[in-house]
Design an enzyme around this catalytic site. Sequence first.
Site, PDB file in Angstrom:
ATOM      1  N   SER A 148       0.817  -1.210   0.000  1.00 35.94           N
ATOM      2  CA  SER A 148       0.000   0.000   0.000  1.00 35.94           C
ATOM      3  C   SER A 148       0.859   1.271   0.000  1.00 35.94           C
ATOM      4  O   SER A 148       2.017   1.266   0.436  1.00 35.94           O
ATOM      5  CB  SER A 148      -0.911   0.017   1.226  1.00 35.94           C
ATOM      6  OG  SER A 148      -1.681  -1.154   1.274  1.00 35.94           O
TER       7      SER A 148
HETATM    8  N1  SAH Z   1      -1.201  -3.883   3.512  1.00 41.14           N
HETATM    9  C1  SAH Z   1      -0.512  -4.685   2.533  1.00 41.14           C
HETATM   10  C2  SAH Z   1      -1.222  -4.634   1.211  1.00 41.14           C
HETATM   11  C3  SAH Z   1      -2.074  -5.751   1.030  1.00 41.14           C
HETATM   12  S1  SAH Z   1      -2.759  -5.878  -0.603  1.00 41.14           S
HETATM   13  C4  SAH Z   1       0.876  -4.133   2.310  1.00 41.14           C
HETATM   14  O1  SAH Z   1       1.101  -2.953   2.578  1.00 41.14           O
HETATM   15  O2  SAH Z   1       1.709  -4.866   1.795  1.00 41.14           O
HETATM   16  C5  SAH Z   1      -4.101  -6.908  -0.182  1.00 41.14           C
HETATM   17  C6  SAH Z   1      -3.749  -8.316   0.186  1.00 41.14           C
HETATM   18  O3  SAH Z   1      -4.968  -8.980   0.501  1.00 41.14           O
HETATM   19  C7  SAH Z   1      -3.107  -9.125  -0.948  1.00 41.14           C
HETATM   20  O4  SAH Z   1      -1.895  -9.651  -0.495  1.00 41.14           O
HETATM   21  C8  SAH Z   1      -4.109 -10.227  -1.222  1.00 41.14           C
HETATM   22  O5  SAH Z   1      -3.531 -11.463  -1.575  1.00 41.14           O
HETATM   23  C9  SAH Z   1      -4.834 -10.331   0.103  1.00 41.14           C
HETATM   24  N2  SAH Z   1      -6.149 -10.951   0.053  1.00 41.14           N
HETATM   25  C10 SAH Z   1      -7.065 -10.917  -0.938  1.00 41.14           C
HETATM   26  N3  SAH Z   1      -8.170 -11.626  -0.585  1.00 41.14           N
HETATM   27  C11 SAH Z   1      -7.928 -12.114   0.667  1.00 41.14           C
HETATM   28  C12 SAH Z   1      -8.670 -12.900   1.582  1.00 41.14           C
HETATM   29  N4  SAH Z   1      -9.898 -13.341   1.323  1.00 41.14           N
HETATM   30  N5  SAH Z   1      -8.114 -13.198   2.773  1.00 41.14           N
HETATM   31  C13 SAH Z   1      -6.864 -12.769   3.096  1.00 41.14           C
HETATM   32  N6  SAH Z   1      -6.121 -12.020   2.265  1.00 41.14           N
HETATM   33  C14 SAH Z   1      -6.637 -11.685   1.072  1.00 41.14           C
END
Ligand code: SAH
Length: 220
Positions: free
Chosen positions: A68
Site C-alpha cells: 500500500s
Molecule cells: N497492507 C498490505 C497490502 C495488502 S494488498 C501491504 O502494505 O503490503 C491486499 C492483500 O490482501 C493481498 O496480499 C491479497 O492477496 C490479500 N487478500 C485478498 N483476498 C484475501 C482474503 N480473502 N483473505 C486474506 N487475504 C486476502
Amino acid sequence: MYSRESEDRFARAHQQMIRRDLMGRGITDSVVLGVMDEVRREEFVLDEYQSQAYADGPLPIGMGQTISQPYIVALMTQELQLDPDCEVLEIGTGSGYQTAVLSKLAKKVYTIERIGQLAESAQAVLGRLGVDNVEFYIGDGSCGWPQQRCFDRIIITAAVPKIPLPLIEQLKDGGLLVGPVGYAGVQELVVCEKKNGKITERLICDVRFVKLLGKFSFEQ
Ligand code: SAH
C-alpha cells in the site's frame, strides 16, 4: 544489507515521505508518525522496486498484489486509534509492511493472507526484523480468524463490497474496524464503530485497493 550510499538515499527519501506525504496531508498523530519513521519500507519492497521504496503510491509485490501507499498505511493506522493493549486482526498481510506498523502500536497482531507465498515472505521479513507479536494465518480472511476470538481493532487492506459479517461478529463492543468498501476501481475508506452491538459508519476518503477475494467478499 545496503551500502552506505543507498542507506543515505533511503534515509532522505524516507524523511521526505514523512514530511511531504504524511504530515503534508494531515497525519498528525505523533505516535503514528514515529512508527512510520521507524519502519523501513525498503525491507518490504521487491529488489526491482528498491529505488521507488518511498514513492508516493502502491508498488507490485508479486502475485498481482501491491504494497500500500505509505500515506494510506498511516491514515488507516491513525484512524484505528491503537493503544498498547489492543489485539488487532488484519485481513490481507501482503508484504507485511502494514503488519509491521501495527505490531509496534498494539499488543498483538493476528494477520490473514490468502496467498501462501506472500504470507511466508512477510513472515520471513518480520522475523528478520525481530517482530515477535504477530500471528500469521493462510486462508480466507473474509471468514474472520479461524478460532473463536474477538478483536479490539480490525483492519481490512483489500476492497470489500460490504463489511464481511464474520468480521463484524469478531469485533469487540467498543471496537473499531477500518477498510475500503466499494467496487473494483474506487472505494470509500470506512471506519466502523461497534457500540452496544450496533455499527455506525464514518466515511474518510476515496481509495483504490485490490479486491479481497473470498466467501464473504468478491468471488474468487
Ligand atoms: N497492507 C498490505 C497490502 C495488502 S494488498 C501491504 O502494505 O503490503 C491486499 C492483500 O490482501 C493481498 O496480499 C491479497 O492477496 C490479500 N487478500 C485478498 N483476498 C484475501 C482474503 N480473502 N483473505 C486474506 N487475504 C486476502
